[in-house]
Design an enzyme around this catalytic site. Structure first.
Site, PDB file in Angstrom:
ATOM      1  N   GLU A  96      -3.514  -5.205  15.109  1.00  0.00           N
ATOM      2  CA  GLU A  96      -4.943  -5.457  15.297  1.00  0.00           C
ATOM      3  C   GLU A  96      -5.601  -4.320  16.067  1.00  0.00           C
ATOM      4  O   GLU A  96      -6.661  -3.812  15.681  1.00  0.00           O
ATOM      5  CB  GLU A  96      -5.148  -6.782  16.045  1.00  0.00           C
ATOM      6  CG  GLU A  96      -4.748  -8.006  15.231  1.00  0.00           C
ATOM      7  CD  GLU A  96      -4.821  -9.298  16.036  1.00  0.00           C
ATOM      8  OE1 GLU A  96      -5.699  -9.415  16.905  1.00  0.00           O
ATOM      9  OE2 GLU A  96      -3.986 -10.184  15.795  1.00  0.00           O
ATOM     10  N   TYR A 121       4.325 -11.621  17.992  1.00  0.00           N
ATOM     11  CA  TYR A 121       3.127 -11.505  18.801  1.00  0.00           C
ATOM     12  C   TYR A 121       2.763 -10.050  19.087  1.00  0.00           C
ATOM     13  O   TYR A 121       1.645  -9.616  18.813  1.00  0.00           O
ATOM     14  CB  TYR A 121       3.299 -12.327  20.085  1.00  0.00           C
ATOM     15  CG  TYR A 121       2.014 -12.613  20.805  1.00  0.00           C
ATOM     16  CD1 TYR A 121       1.674 -11.925  21.962  1.00  0.00           C
ATOM     17  CD2 TYR A 121       1.117 -13.554  20.322  1.00  0.00           C
ATOM     18  CE1 TYR A 121       0.487 -12.193  22.614  1.00  0.00           C
ATOM     19  CE2 TYR A 121      -0.069 -13.818  20.970  1.00  0.00           C
ATOM     20  CZ  TYR A 121      -0.372 -13.134  22.117  1.00  0.00           C
ATOM     21  OH  TYR A 121      -1.548 -13.399  22.754  1.00  0.00           O
TER      22      TYR A 121
END
Lengths: 240, 301
Positions: free
Chosen positions: A173, A166
């Site tokens: 990103e 995660y």
């Protein structure tokens, strides 16, 4: 005549019966199994593609180009999952699923595809790797769950790998969006300025910055999702 | 309610007491849960009991068990509506008069030279003034209150959108639909349509308010009256929403501003949902409800 607000006897711990899930019918289950198998296969293709390209080139730069097409195809295909929730064959919230999938699709198309200069960045490899491993585990988890035969290994992997994947994905990103900023500002990509006939303006550069800021609340909530789910499962002994 | 513990035992309650009375008794025992915050049901998943219902008429024996739920802090509907409407009214004016820091310094405290911009300001201001007046003098609200979270959400929506559309309409680089305001047919039409819709909307609100006030003849559904604006009741259950959509469509045409169009579409979707709900409720309650009526758009929706 007397009135009382009282409890019932069902409050004993560990006595909670599993909620009877309104499961999908046989046809829907078959379709979902096929869907999840196809997606697992697709992301495996991406994983293999990454490994092969790395071995062939000897370095991890520019690996995006070797898996660009399957990544776009299978990540965009995930939009179907919103439909699954809307129709009711998957018991998830349309809004939550929508947010997750659209966030991924946004990053794939509106950032990575649209701003060519970021495609050779290492941050792209970072999130692509995170996504690939996550999705392979996730889709195989769903496949086995639908067939009511979930190996403990997959469930363990899903909840454990998440802890690493995660933050890895989020970092990749964010770095990618950040890398795209100067190019967006320079070219005015997807931006509309005044004056114009429709009296509207949109600055994609500012929009991307707002997206980056929104990661803070959005991803903190997401970060808590699995640990909460895991402890809830442990408490009730109910495995979905 | 999820704790399922017994909160209290009320003894010697009269059979002809109402739920409202029970809530007052409960409030005495638990002062922080004022009656508006209480939701009492006979069944954990059932619908909440209305304040007017009498104990005797409920399906209970000599002992009644009720489930309590805390609805959270509540605000009166009048307060909510007032807050929702005062915001857009004032915010738009801030943009019209070009208060500093919104646009570039050169433009501070100037106004747009275009007549259409002034007309838009007048229409927008009038719209929200009308809503405020209706909130204070006309509307009769059914439930007493609304949760705090809802008012925050609603205010963000209305205030945010009015700021967004006011920004563009009053912008120095605003492109008016045409050079001369008074002679262009589409602008004259949109202004006329807007005024018609505002009058229509007001007539409907008055009509609904009279219906509410006149409880002596039992529950009735709204019907057309001598006022021509109410003749829309022949075709739709919620002409107030129809007129409201009409107002915003006219405003979109008048200003030719995309954010206004977006606001119109979103408002249309929300009002259709409300109208459909109301329409279904009417059809369920009144056996003689006119079959030709639909929810919001005559003959279509």
């Amino acid at each position: 005549m007397s009135a009382a607000a009282q409890g019932t006897s069902k409050a004993a711990h560990g006595d909670v019966a599993p909620k009877k899930k309104k499961g999908p019918g046989a046809l829907a289950t078959a379709y979902l199994v096929i869907y999840n198998v196809v997606m697992t296969a697709g992301w495996l293709v991406i994983a293999v593609g990454l490994v092969r390209a790395y071995v062939a080139r000897g370095s991890y730069h520019g690996l995006y180009y070797s898996i660009e097409k399957p990544l776009k195809f299978f990540q965009t295909g995930a939009l179907l999952e919103i439909l699954h929730c809307a129709v009711g064959i998957v018991p998830s919230s349309v809004v939550l699923t929508g947010f997750q999938v659209l966030s991924r699709v946004f990053l794939t198309w509106a950032v990575t595809h649209s701003v060519r200069e970021v495609q050779s960045e290492d941050s792209v490899l970072l999130f692509v790797t995170a996504w690939t491993v996550t999705e392979i585990i996730r889709y195989s988890f769903y496949t086995f769950s639908l067939l009511n035969h979930l190996p403990y290994l997959i469930k363990w992997a899903r909840y454990t790998f998440f802890i690493l994947l995660y933050p890895m994905g989020v970092t990749g990103e964010l770095l990618t969006i950040y890398a795209a900023l100067p190019y967006v500002q320079k070219t005015g990509l997807y931006s509309v300025t005044l004056p114009n006939k429709y009296n509207f303006s949109f600055d994609y550069y500012t929009f991307l910055i707002l997206i980056m800021i929104s990661y803070i609340p959005r991803k903190s909530i997401g970060r808590l999702h699995f640990p909460l789910q895991k402890s809830a499962i442990r408490k009730t002994g109910y495995t979905g | 309610m999820s704790s399922r513990e017994q909160l209290c035992f009320l003894d010697k309650v009269e059979p002809h007491s109402t739920i409202g009375d029970i809530k007052s008794l409960f409030y005495k025992l638990y002062p922080r849960w004022y009656p508006a915050r209480q939701s009492l049901t006979l069944d954990p998943k059932g619908k909440f009991l209305r304040d007017e219902e009498i104990l005797q008429s409920l399906p209970v024996g000599t002992t009644a068990t009720m489930y309590f739920k805390d609805l959270g802090p509540q605000l009166g509907w009048t307060t909510v509506f007032f807050a929702e409407n005062i915001g857009p009214l004032l915010i738009y004016l801030l943009f019209y008069f070009r208060v500093p820091y919104i646009y570039s310094d050169r433009c501070a405290f100037t106004s747009s030279p275009h007549k259409v911009v002034t007309m838009a300001c007048v229409c927008h201001t009038f719209h929200y003034l009308k809503r405020l007046i209706e909130t204070i003098f006309v509307h009769r609200f059914s439930h007493g209150s609304m949760p705090l979270r809802t008012i925050v959400k609603n205010c963000l929506y209305y205030w945010g959108f009015s700021a967004w559309l006011a920004y563009y309409i009053n912008h120095p680089l605003y492109t008016p639909p045409c050079k001369s305001f008074y002679f262009h047919p589409s602008l004259a039409c949109s202004r006329f349509l807007l005024q018609i819709c505002e009058m229509g909307n007001f007539s409907i609100h008055l009509s609904l308010s009279h219906l509410r006030g006149d409880r002596s003849r039992g529950r009735r559904f709204p019907v057309p009256s001598k006022n021509p604006f109410t003749w829309l009741f022949f075709f739709v259950s919620c002409p107030n929403h129809t007129y409201e959509v009409g107002t915003w469509v006219s405003f979109s045409i008048m200003t030719q501003c995309l954010p206004v169009a977006v606001f119109t579409v979103l408002g249309f979707i929300q009002m259709t949902v409300w109208a459909k709900g109301k329409h279904r409720a009417y059809v369920r309650e009144f056996k003689d409800y006119p079959a030709v009526r639909v929810a919001i758009i005559p003959l279509i929706l």
